[in-house]
Design an enzyme around this catalytic site. Structure first.
Site, PDB file in Angstrom:
ATOM      1  CE  LYS A  11     -27.846   2.596  25.957  1.00  0.00           C
ATOM      2  NZ  LYS A  11     -29.024   2.322  26.666  1.00  0.00           N
ATOM      3  CB  ALA A 101     -33.678   5.353  36.698  1.00  0.00           C
ATOM      4  CG  ASP A 141     -24.628   1.680  28.085  1.00  0.00           C
ATOM      5  OD1 ASP A 141     -24.423   0.715  27.319  1.00  0.00           O
ATOM      6  OD2 ASP A 141     -25.670   1.834  28.740  1.00  0.00           O
TER       7      ASP A 141
HETATM    8  P1  ATP Z   1     -28.381   2.828  31.534  1.00  0.00           P
HETATM    9  O1  ATP Z   1     -29.197   3.042  30.299  1.00  0.00           O
HETATM   10  O2  ATP Z   1     -26.894   3.067  31.317  1.00  0.00           O
HETATM   11  O3  ATP Z   1     -28.708   1.601  32.303  1.00  0.00           O
HETATM   12  P2  ATP Z   1     -30.119   4.645  32.810  1.00  0.00           P
HETATM   13  O4  ATP Z   1     -30.404   5.651  31.748  1.00  0.00           O
HETATM   14  O5  ATP Z   1     -31.143   3.572  33.005  1.00  0.00           O
HETATM   15  O6  ATP Z   1     -28.714   4.026  32.523  1.00  0.00           O
HETATM   16  P3  ATP Z   1     -29.250   6.713  34.553  1.00  0.00           P
HETATM   17  O7  ATP Z   1     -30.078   7.862  34.094  1.00  0.00           O
HETATM   18  O8  ATP Z   1     -27.829   6.700  34.190  1.00  0.00           O
HETATM   19  O9  ATP Z   1     -29.929   5.333  34.174  1.00  0.00           O
HETATM   20  O10 ATP Z   1     -29.439   6.685  36.130  1.00  0.00           O
HETATM   21  C1  ATP Z   1     -29.401   5.516  36.923  1.00  0.00           C
HETATM   22  C2  ATP Z   1     -29.118   5.947  38.359  1.00  0.00           C
HETATM   23  O11 ATP Z   1     -27.766   6.418  38.418  1.00  0.00           O
HETATM   24  C3  ATP Z   1     -29.960   7.130  38.806  1.00  0.00           C
HETATM   25  O12 ATP Z   1     -31.083   6.695  39.524  1.00  0.00           O
HETATM   26  C4  ATP Z   1     -29.026   7.978  39.658  1.00  0.00           C
HETATM   27  O13 ATP Z   1     -29.242   7.735  41.028  1.00  0.00           O
HETATM   28  C5  ATP Z   1     -27.615   7.485  39.336  1.00  0.00           C
HETATM   29  N1  ATP Z   1     -26.750   8.497  38.700  1.00  0.00           N
HETATM   30  C6  ATP Z   1     -25.455   8.689  38.995  1.00  0.00           C
HETATM   31  N2  ATP Z   1     -24.918   9.655  38.235  1.00  0.00           N
HETATM   32  C7  ATP Z   1     -25.882  10.100  37.425  1.00  0.00           C
HETATM   33  C8  ATP Z   1     -25.933  11.102  36.402  1.00  0.00           C
HETATM   34  N3  ATP Z   1     -24.856  11.850  36.102  1.00  0.00           N
HETATM   35  N4  ATP Z   1     -27.086  11.250  35.739  1.00  0.00           N
HETATM   36  C9  ATP Z   1     -28.157  10.487  36.043  1.00  0.00           C
HETATM   37  N5  ATP Z   1     -28.181   9.552  37.019  1.00  0.00           N
HETATM   38  C10 ATP Z   1     -27.053   9.355  37.707  1.00  0.00           C
END
Ligand code: ATP
Length: 314
Positions: A11, A101, A141
């Site tokens: 998203k 992340a 989310d």
């Molecule tokens: P958001 O937009 O919800 O803040 P994000 O896209 O910034 O999330 P994610 O890709 O969800 O961040 O990853 C954040 C951290 O979560 C990663 O550094 C990882 O260590 C941890 N993590 C745990 N489960 C997962 C997963 N299934 N996929 C990706 N990262 C994960």
């Protein structure tokens, strides 16, 4: 053994306004969220044992209990112990295509896929709103990721009202591979710097959140006015992230100079996206920004807005 393959879309935030603090420690938010067709694939398979196992092809994703997909399976086991007793644990294989992340809800959409997949494997027959109620226990989310499409999200992000689909728009996403921004850092820095602008109580936060319904972006979406959608993109977290990470600001400015409909950082960043009306335009913009910045650490993706949340792969 029963198995399903699910498509779990990323998203972006078309709008993110921080309204105030909440008693549960989260922020009160008003957002407009949009699914895109950049997606992970999740294979779920009943393994007839009493364990959950995670496999992922991306070295940065934890394969233990801290993986959000693992936490989703544990929550389903807690909620439906009889189904777990009947069908046993699951193998969860994540084909990671969404950058991690990155402010694209990669972990949240994997968790949402596990909820939807276990509902199918365990024959639970849960409704979308029942799934979203469970999803809210995993993260702000996750309920949106279940349903996907275009939606206003308020509260801490879990209260959703759907908006008309915008699946005619394309976007270019760009992110420095080596750059990660902590969501917790972004929000706590925002609180330090802008806490004095917060709504002073729940009622005034709610009054402010209602305003998003009649705001510039929601109006533009209702009229499918692409130029206006581009103009009305907004993200409060840019105020702290762009200041602390000049490369992200430089990237955003490079997109701006190409004459895209609009450009913005997604969520807490550091991914920056830019909107266009066609695939060839998106490809052209990518080339222009690649040439302007010429940094091998910079990754690009082209995607389309998607009306879908979690769905079973064909
Ligand atoms: P958001 O937009 O919800 O803040 P994000 O896209 O910034 O999330 P994610 O890709 O969800 O961040 O990853 C954040 C951290 O979560 C990663 O550094 C990882 O260590 C941890 N993590 C745990 N489960 C997962 C997963 N299934 N996929 C990706 N990262 C994960």
């Amino acid at each position: 053994m029963r198995s399903y393959t699910l498509i779990a879309p990323a998203k972006i935030n078309l709008y993110l306004e921080i309204l105030g603090d909440r008693q549960d420690g989260y922020h009160e938010l008003a957002m407009v969220l949009q699914s895109i067709d950049l997606a992970d694939r999740i294979d779920l398979r009943s393994n007839g044992t009493d364990v959950i196992r995670i496999h992922c092809n991306h070295p940065g994703v934890p394969q233990d209990k801290t993986n959000l997909a693992y936490r989703a399976a544990t929550l389903m086991i807690d909620q439906f112990p009889d189904a777990f007793a009947q069908y046993g644990g699951v193998e969860i294989e994540i084909d990671k295509r969404i950058p991690i992340a990155a402010g694209l809800a990669g972990g949240s959409t994997n968790a949402a896929a596990v909820l939807v997949g276990l509902d199918l494997i365990w024959n639970l027959g849960l409704t979308q709103s029942e799934l979203q109620e469970i999803a809210a226990q995993l993260g702000s989310d996750v309920p949106f990721c279940v349903a996907g499409g275009t939606a206003i999200a308020t509260g801490r992000g879990e209260k959703l009202s759907p908006l008309p689909d915008l699946d005619h728009l394309y976007l270019i996403l760009a992110k420095y591979r080596s750059l990660e921004v902590s969501t917790a850092w972004a929000y706590s820095t925002y609180r330090k710097q802008f806490g004095n602008t917060y709504a002073c109580n729940t009622e005034s936060a709610e009054a402010r959140s209602v305003k998003v319904n009649s705001g510039c972006l929601v109006n533009a979406i209702a009229h499918k006015d692409n130029a206006k959608i581009g103009e009305c993109l907004y993200n409060d977290l840019e105020k702290v992230v762009l200041r602390a990470y000049p490369q992200v600001l430089q990237l955003r400015e490079a997109f701006q100079r190409t004459g895209v409909l609009g450009t913005m950082m997604s969520g807490s960043g550091p991914t920056v996206f830019a909107l266009t009306e066609s695939l060839p335009q998106a490809q052209q913009i990518q080339t222009e920004v690649e040439n302007a910045i010429a940094n091998p650490d910079l990754d690009f993706w082209i995607a389309q807005f998607s009306p879908n949340g979690i769905r079973v792969a064909n």
